[in-house]
Design an enzyme around this catalytic site. Structure first.
Site, PDB file in Angstrom:
ATOM      1  N   ARG A   1      42.931  25.442  30.322  1.00 37.07           N
ATOM      2  CA  ARG A   1      41.616  25.818  30.872  1.00 37.07           C
ATOM      3  C   ARG A   1      40.501  25.571  29.866  1.00 37.07           C
ATOM      4  O   ARG A   1      39.337  25.667  30.233  1.00 37.07           O
ATOM      5  CB  ARG A   1      41.588  27.314  31.191  1.00 37.07           C
ATOM      6  CG  ARG A   1      42.344  27.777  32.418  1.00 37.07           C
ATOM      7  CD  ARG A   1      41.463  27.819  33.632  1.00 37.07           C
ATOM      8  NE  ARG A   1      41.357  29.015  34.429  1.00 37.07           N
ATOM      9  CZ  ARG A   1      42.271  29.536  35.215  1.00 37.07           C
ATOM     10  NH1 ARG A   1      43.487  29.074  35.252  1.00 37.07           N
ATOM     11  NH2 ARG A   1      41.991  30.560  35.972  1.00 37.07           N
TER      12      ARG A   1
ATOM     13  N   LYS B   1      45.141  24.377  44.006  1.00 37.11           N
ATOM     14  CA  LYS B   1      46.051  24.037  42.909  1.00 37.11           C
ATOM     15  C   LYS B   1      47.392  24.761  43.040  1.00 37.11           C
ATOM     16  O   LYS B   1      48.445  24.156  42.882  1.00 37.11           O
ATOM     17  CB  LYS B   1      45.427  24.408  41.546  1.00 37.11           C
ATOM     18  CG  LYS B   1      44.094  23.758  41.260  1.00 37.11           C
ATOM     19  CD  LYS B   1      43.614  24.070  39.846  1.00 37.11           C
ATOM     20  CE  LYS B   1      43.415  25.545  39.577  1.00 37.11           C
ATOM     21  NZ  LYS B   1      42.257  26.151  40.271  1.00 37.11           N
TER      22      LYS B   1
ATOM     23  N   ARG C   1      34.269  33.532  37.859  1.00 41.51           N
ATOM     24  CA  ARG C   1      35.382  32.591  37.633  1.00 41.51           C
ATOM     25  C   ARG C   1      34.901  31.154  37.763  1.00 41.51           C
ATOM     26  O   ARG C   1      35.334  30.271  37.017  1.00 41.51           O
ATOM     27  CB  ARG C   1      36.522  32.876  38.625  1.00 41.51           C
ATOM     28  CG  ARG C   1      37.288  34.149  38.253  1.00 41.51           C
ATOM     29  CD  ARG C   1      38.151  34.663  39.389  1.00 41.51           C
ATOM     30  NE  ARG C   1      39.151  33.722  39.824  1.00 41.51           N
ATOM     31  CZ  ARG C   1      39.677  33.715  41.053  1.00 41.51           C
ATOM     32  NH1 ARG C   1      39.274  34.570  41.967  1.00 41.51           N
ATOM     33  NH2 ARG C   1      40.598  32.847  41.352  1.00 41.51           N
TER      34      ARG C   1
ATOM     35  N   ARG D   1      44.326  39.224  46.029  1.00 43.61           N
ATOM     36  CA  ARG D   1      44.159  39.361  44.576  1.00 43.61           C
ATOM     37  C   ARG D   1      42.892  40.144  44.282  1.00 43.61           C
ATOM     38  O   ARG D   1      41.872  39.920  44.928  1.00 43.61           O
ATOM     39  CB  ARG D   1      44.053  37.968  43.938  1.00 43.61           C
ATOM     40  CG  ARG D   1      45.381  37.327  43.672  1.00 43.61           C
ATOM     41  CD  ARG D   1      45.228  35.888  43.250  1.00 43.61           C
ATOM     42  NE  ARG D   1      44.250  35.675  42.185  1.00 43.61           N
ATOM     43  CZ  ARG D   1      44.117  34.515  41.543  1.00 43.61           C
ATOM     44  NH1 ARG D   1      44.889  33.491  41.858  1.00 43.61           N
ATOM     45  NH2 ARG D   1      43.214  34.376  40.590  1.00 43.61           N
TER      46      ARG D   1
ATOM     47  N   ARG E   1      42.314  33.981  51.012  1.00 44.09           N
ATOM     48  CA  ARG E   1      43.630  33.895  50.350  1.00 44.09           C
ATOM     49  C   ARG E   1      44.382  35.219  50.415  1.00 44.09           C
ATOM     50  O   ARG E   1      43.818  36.279  50.149  1.00 44.09           O
ATOM     51  CB  ARG E   1      43.438  33.480  48.889  1.00 44.09           C
ATOM     52  CG  ARG E   1      44.723  33.614  48.065  1.00 44.09           C
ATOM     53  CD  ARG E   1      44.745  32.740  46.863  1.00 44.09           C
ATOM     54  NE  ARG E   1      43.600  32.879  45.991  1.00 44.09           N
ATOM     55  CZ  ARG E   1      43.317  32.008  45.025  1.00 44.09           C
ATOM     56  NH1 ARG E   1      44.091  30.961  44.830  1.00 44.09           N
ATOM     57  NH2 ARG E   1      42.261  32.182  44.257  1.00 44.09           N
TER      58      ARG E   1
HETATM   59  P1  AMP Z   1      44.340  31.961  38.195  1.00 44.37           P
HETATM   60  O1  AMP Z   1      45.469  32.647  38.901  1.00 44.37           O
HETATM   61  O2  AMP Z   1      44.740  30.632  37.624  1.00 44.37           O
HETATM   62  O3  AMP Z   1      43.083  31.885  39.025  1.00 44.37           O
HETATM   63  O4  AMP Z   1      43.985  32.896  36.928  1.00 44.37           O
HETATM   64  C1  AMP Z   1      43.544  34.226  37.089  1.00 44.37           C
HETATM   65  C2  AMP Z   1      42.911  34.723  35.801  1.00 44.37           C
HETATM   66  O5  AMP Z   1      43.889  34.696  34.742  1.00 44.37           O
HETATM   67  C3  AMP Z   1      41.759  33.875  35.281  1.00 44.37           C
HETATM   68  O6  AMP Z   1      40.523  34.230  35.882  1.00 44.37           O
HETATM   69  C4  AMP Z   1      41.802  34.201  33.787  1.00 44.37           C
HETATM   70  O7  AMP Z   1      41.255  35.494  33.527  1.00 44.37           O
HETATM   71  C5  AMP Z   1      43.294  34.276  33.512  1.00 44.37           C
HETATM   72  N1  AMP Z   1      43.871  32.962  33.139  1.00 44.37           N
HETATM   73  C6  AMP Z   1      44.774  32.230  33.855  1.00 44.37           C
HETATM   74  N2  AMP Z   1      45.101  31.085  33.223  1.00 44.37           N
HETATM   75  C7  AMP Z   1      44.367  31.077  32.074  1.00 44.37           C
HETATM   76  C8  AMP Z   1      44.252  30.143  31.005  1.00 44.37           C
HETATM   77  N3  AMP Z   1      44.924  28.987  30.976  1.00 44.37           N
HETATM   78  N4  AMP Z   1      43.412  30.472  29.976  1.00 44.37           N
HETATM   79  C9  AMP Z   1      42.718  31.632  29.971  1.00 44.37           C
HETATM   80  N5  AMP Z   1      42.774  32.544  30.962  1.00 44.37           N
HETATM   81  C10 AMP Z   1      43.596  32.280  32.014  1.00 44.37           C
END
Ligand code: AMP
Length: 226
Positions: A92, A17, A175, A164, A131
């Site tokens: 989400r 994504k 996740r 990360r 990654r």
């Molecule tokens: P990502 O970079 O999109 O994988 O997001 C990393 C982490 O940020 C996730 O595992 C959540 O803890 C938090 N996070 C990111 N986007 C959201 C969202 N839309 N709603 C809730 N938590 C989020």
């Protein structure tokens, strides 16, 4: 240039994504809005929001809806978002999607186009384990699929490539669980609205980009916002 409708990418961690959202946003000259990146920036800067979000992110849990919605509403009202935007990692949860619909209606922005990425679990695990992200510009690499020219350094700005902290096997499991429980229901929500297209996220990066451009055009989202 510009996007007439916002684009949303749904899919598990490692589906591609982020990479595709950056590409699509650059192609149409609109901002790429990643709630994960925004939250990581809060954590890095040690803001109050970042201090609250960090333990949740470290465990692969979602941050509360109101926190994320506040960030998004503020971000899409900035002048650079006037020509459209691409969401990455948002919404989400069902409440986030419903609230987003309200915000977009209130701002007279058309309904979003939603892309649902399908990727096998084996590919996800490999993508997440491989990654690396540039500390300076956020460019995404993968040691298996898209390695940098020089080990550990970004091709664009020479920035250090880091892993990360939530890209480890234990947290990825959580996740994925959060995705299955909280994000999967969004697929039905958007499919019922007729705004959702499926994409095979295990195809090559260029092939996925090509399909995304077609989807955007088919939903009448390309071109300037009227
Ligand atoms: P990502 O970079 O999109 O994988 O997001 C990393 C982490 O940020 C996730 O595992 C959540 O803890 C938090 N996070 C990111 N986007 C959201 C969202 N839309 N709603 C809730 N938590 C989020």
């Amino acid at each position: 240039m510009g996007l007439k409708r916002p684009v949303i990418f749904l899919g598990p961690p490692g589906a591609g994504k982020g990479t595709q959202a950056k590409r699509l946003a650059a192609r149409y000259g609109v901002p790429h809005l990643s709630t994960g990146d925004m939250l990581r920036e809060h954590v890095r800067q040690g803001t109050e929001l970042g201090r609250k979000a960090k333990p949740l992110m470290d465990h692969g849990d979602l941050v509360p809806d109101d926190v994320v919605l506040g960030m998004i509403e503020e971000r899409i009202t900035r002048p650079d978002a006037a020509g459209g935007f691409v969401f990455d990692g948002f919404p989400r949860t069902l409440p986030q999607a419903e609230k987003l619909d309200e915000i977009l209606k209130r701002r007279h922005v058309a309904a979003p186009v939603v892309v649902n990425f399908h990727v096998s679990n084996d590919t996800l695990v490999r993508r997440v384990a491989g990654r690396r992200v540039c500390k300076v510009g956020g460019e995404i690499y993968n040691v298996y699929e898209k390695p940098p020219k020089v080990d550990g350094r970004c091709d664009h700005d020479g920035g250090e490539l880091i892993q990360r902290s939530d890209d480890n096997a234990d947290v990825v499991r959580d996740r994925l669980a959060a995705f299955e429980k909280q994000t999967q229901p969004l697929i039905d929500y958007y499919r019922t609205q007729g705004n959702l297209d499926d994409v095979d996220g295990s195809s090559s990066m260029d092939e996925v980009s090509r399909l995304l451009t077609q989807i955007v055009a088919r939903h009448g989202a390309d071109g300037d916002r009227s």
